[in-house]
Scaffold this motif. Structure first.
Motif, PDB file in Angstrom:
ATOM      1  N   ILE A  54       0.835  -1.198   0.000  1.00 46.60           N
ATOM      2  CA  ILE A  54       0.000   0.000   0.000  1.00 46.60           C
ATOM      3  C   ILE A  54       0.874   1.254   0.000  1.00 46.60           C
ATOM      4  CG2 ILE A  54      -1.651   1.345   1.363  1.00 46.60           C
ATOM      5  CD1 ILE A  54      -2.905  -1.290   2.223  1.00 46.60           C
ATOM      6  N   ILE A  55       0.591   2.146  -0.947  1.00 55.55           N
ATOM      7  CA  ILE A  55       1.280   3.438  -1.016  1.00 55.55           C
ATOM      8  C   ILE A  55       0.552   4.459  -0.153  1.00 55.55           C
ATOM      9  CG2 ILE A  55       1.887   5.365  -2.535  1.00 55.55           C
ATOM     10  CD1 ILE A  55       2.254   3.339  -4.787  1.00 55.55           C
ATOM     11  N   SER A  56      -0.778   4.488  -0.274  1.00 57.84           N
ATOM     12  CA  SER A  56      -1.581   5.424   0.519  1.00 57.84           C
ATOM     13  C   SER A  56      -2.939   4.807   0.796  1.00 57.84           C
ATOM     14  CB  SER A  56      -1.748   6.760  -0.218  1.00 57.84           C
ATOM     15  OG  SER A  56      -2.505   6.583  -1.404  1.00 57.84           O
ATOM     16  N   GLU A  57      -3.568   5.255   1.887  1.00 55.26           N
ATOM     17  CA  GLU A  57      -4.877   4.729   2.270  1.00 55.26           C
ATOM     18  C   GLU A  57      -6.017   5.626   1.808  1.00 55.26           C
ATOM     19  OE1 GLU A  57      -4.886   3.968   6.428  1.00 55.26           O
ATOM     20  OE2 GLU A  57      -3.355   2.396   6.314  1.00 55.26           O
ATOM     21  N   GLU A  58      -5.787   6.915   1.725  1.00 51.06           N
ATOM     22  CA  GLU A  58      -6.817   7.867   1.299  1.00 51.06           C
ATOM     23  C   GLU A  58      -6.265   8.782   0.218  1.00 51.06           C
ATOM     24  OE1 GLU A  58      -9.925   7.993   2.018  1.00 51.06           O
ATOM     25  OE2 GLU A  58      -9.963   6.452   3.574  1.00 51.06           O
ATOM     26  N   PRO A  59      -6.508   8.471  -1.059  1.00 52.94           N
ATOM     27  CA  PRO A  59      -7.221   7.289  -1.550  1.00 52.94           C
ATOM     28  C   PRO A  59      -6.325   6.049  -1.511  1.00 52.94           C
ATOM     29  CG  PRO A  59      -6.437   8.570  -3.399  1.00 52.94           C
ATOM     30  CD  PRO A  59      -6.076   9.351  -2.164  1.00 52.94           C
ATOM     31  N   MET A  60      -6.941   4.871  -1.563  1.00 50.87           N
ATOM     32  CA  MET A  60      -6.194   3.621  -1.518  1.00 50.87           C
ATOM     33  C   MET A  60      -5.446   3.412  -2.830  1.00 50.87           C
ATOM     34  SD  MET A  60      -5.589   0.905   0.443  1.00 50.87           S
ATOM     35  CE  MET A  60      -6.921   0.484   1.573  1.00 50.87           C
ATOM     36  N   ARG A  61      -4.107   3.367  -2.727  1.00 52.29           N
ATOM     37  CA  ARG A  61      -3.266   3.137  -3.905  1.00 52.29           C
ATOM     38  C   ARG A  61      -2.184   2.116  -3.566  1.00 52.29           C
ATOM     39  NH1 ARG A  61      -4.199   6.304  -8.169  1.00 52.29           N
ATOM     40  NH2 ARG A  61      -5.501   8.146  -7.882  1.00 52.29           N
ATOM     41  N   PHE A  62      -1.797   1.348  -4.590  1.00 51.93           N
ATOM     42  CA  PHE A  62      -0.898   0.221  -4.380  1.00 51.93           C
ATOM     43  C   PHE A  62       0.318   0.288  -5.298  1.00 51.93           C
ATOM     44  CE2 PHE A  62      -5.184  -1.027  -3.388  1.00 51.93           C
ATOM     45  CZ  PHE A  62      -5.077  -1.784  -2.236  1.00 51.93           C
ATOM     46  N   ALA A  63       1.448  -0.153  -4.764  1.00 54.20           N
ATOM     47  CA  ALA A  63       2.624  -0.433  -5.579  1.00 54.20           C
ATOM     48  C   ALA A  63       2.506  -1.884  -6.036  1.00 54.20           C
ATOM     49  CB  ALA A  63       3.897  -0.234  -4.765  1.00 54.20           C
ATOM     50  N   VAL A  64       2.677  -2.120  -7.329  1.00 55.79           N
ATOM     51  CA  VAL A  64       2.450  -3.459  -7.881  1.00 55.79           C
ATOM     52  C   VAL A  64       3.671  -3.915  -8.676  1.00 55.79           C
ATOM     53  CG1 VAL A  64       0.959  -4.875  -9.350  1.00 55.79           C
ATOM     54  CG2 VAL A  64      -0.024  -2.980  -8.040  1.00 55.79           C
ATOM     55  N   VAL A  65       4.164  -5.094  -8.336  1.00 55.76           N
ATOM     56  CA  VAL A  65       5.238  -5.723  -9.104  1.00 55.76           C
ATOM     57  C   VAL A  65       4.830  -7.166  -9.383  1.00 55.76           C
ATOM     58  CG1 VAL A  65       6.981  -4.300  -7.936  1.00 55.76           C
ATOM     59  CG2 VAL A  65       6.551  -6.631  -7.144  1.00 55.76           C
ATOM     60  N   SER A  66       5.497  -7.788 -10.338  1.00 61.02           N
ATOM     61  CA  SER A  66       5.240  -9.207 -10.583  1.00 61.02           C
ATOM     62  C   SER A  66       6.559  -9.959 -10.691  1.00 61.02           C
ATOM     63  CB  SER A  66       4.400  -9.409 -11.851  1.00 61.02           C
ATOM     64  OG  SER A  66       5.103  -8.975 -12.995  1.00 61.02           O
TER      65      SER A  66
END
Length: 217
Positions: free
Chosen positions: A10-22
């Motif tokens: 999680i990058i931030s909760e408000e707004p909810m944003r995600f760091a995504v890797v594969s």
């Protein structure tokens, strides 16, 4: 057979944003910053074998929706371990020989989650098949009318409120997801009802039934 693992943080909760890797076939790919719904679309499209993160309860109110939206065949793995028995992410990385960059970078955390899952580390989070209802309410008749009855009623409502708070804190400490409905009365609570997403076995020793007193559970 190569497997696809998506690591998120999680990058931030408000707004909810995600760091995504594969992680696929030994290679890490950084996908960028996703909103919650973009993340769900990404997972549904890619259908990874595993979605890995360090603490699923960071999802908060989105947790149930997230788990139920995951495609069939995709596992959700909390790499830090079973709730209540979790280990620090960076300790696990060191233990498994994973090189760490910037600890404060969400993409680094997402990468470490994916790499740990690739090594078979973590606890598989199962869908909420089990639900337990916990009701907190008054235990005996409060009588009718009169100052003493009113005072007694207020006392019981305060006791119910205290017990609801106690159960709420217990569930949070144990990292057990739940929903709570309350009915307020006399600056306290007339009742509280928890819908707890776990098995009765998981709750054993945490929440004790109460009968015959001013408050019943």
């Amino acid at each position: 057979m190569p497997i696809l693992i998506v690591g998120i943080d999680i990058i931030s909760e408000e707004p909810m944003r995600f760091a995504v890797v594969s992680w696929f076939n030994g290679k890490i790919i950084k996908h960028g910053e996703f909103t919650f719904y973009r993340l769900l679309r990404f997972i549904r499209t890619k259908k990874p074998d595993i979605v890995a993160m360090d603490n699923i309860h960071e999802l908060g109110e989105y947790l149930r929706k997230f788990i139920r939206a995951i495609p069939q065949g995709t596992k959700i793995v909390q790499v830090t371990g079973r709730p209540g028995e979790q280990k620090p992410l960076w300790s696990l990385a060191k233990e498994h020989g994973i090189r760490i960059g910037d600890k404060f970078n969400p993409y680094e955390e997402a990468k470490v989650c994916a790499l740990l899952a690739a090594k078979g580390v973590g606890y598989e989070v199962l869908p909420f098949e089990d639900e337990v209802i916990i009701k907190v309410s008054r235990g005996r008749s409060q009588g009718k009318g009169g100052w003493s009855q009113d005072r007694y009623r207020r006392r019981v409502h305060n006791l119910i409120q205290n017990k609801v708070r106690e159960i709420e804190e217990t569930l949070k400490r144990a990292d057990i997801p739940f929903d709570l409905e309350i009915k307020e009365k006399d600056q306290g609570l007339e009742r509280g009802e928890f819908r707890v997403y776990t098995s009765r076995e998981e709750l054993a020793g945490l929440i004790k039934p109460m009968k015959g007193g001013d408050v019943e559970i």
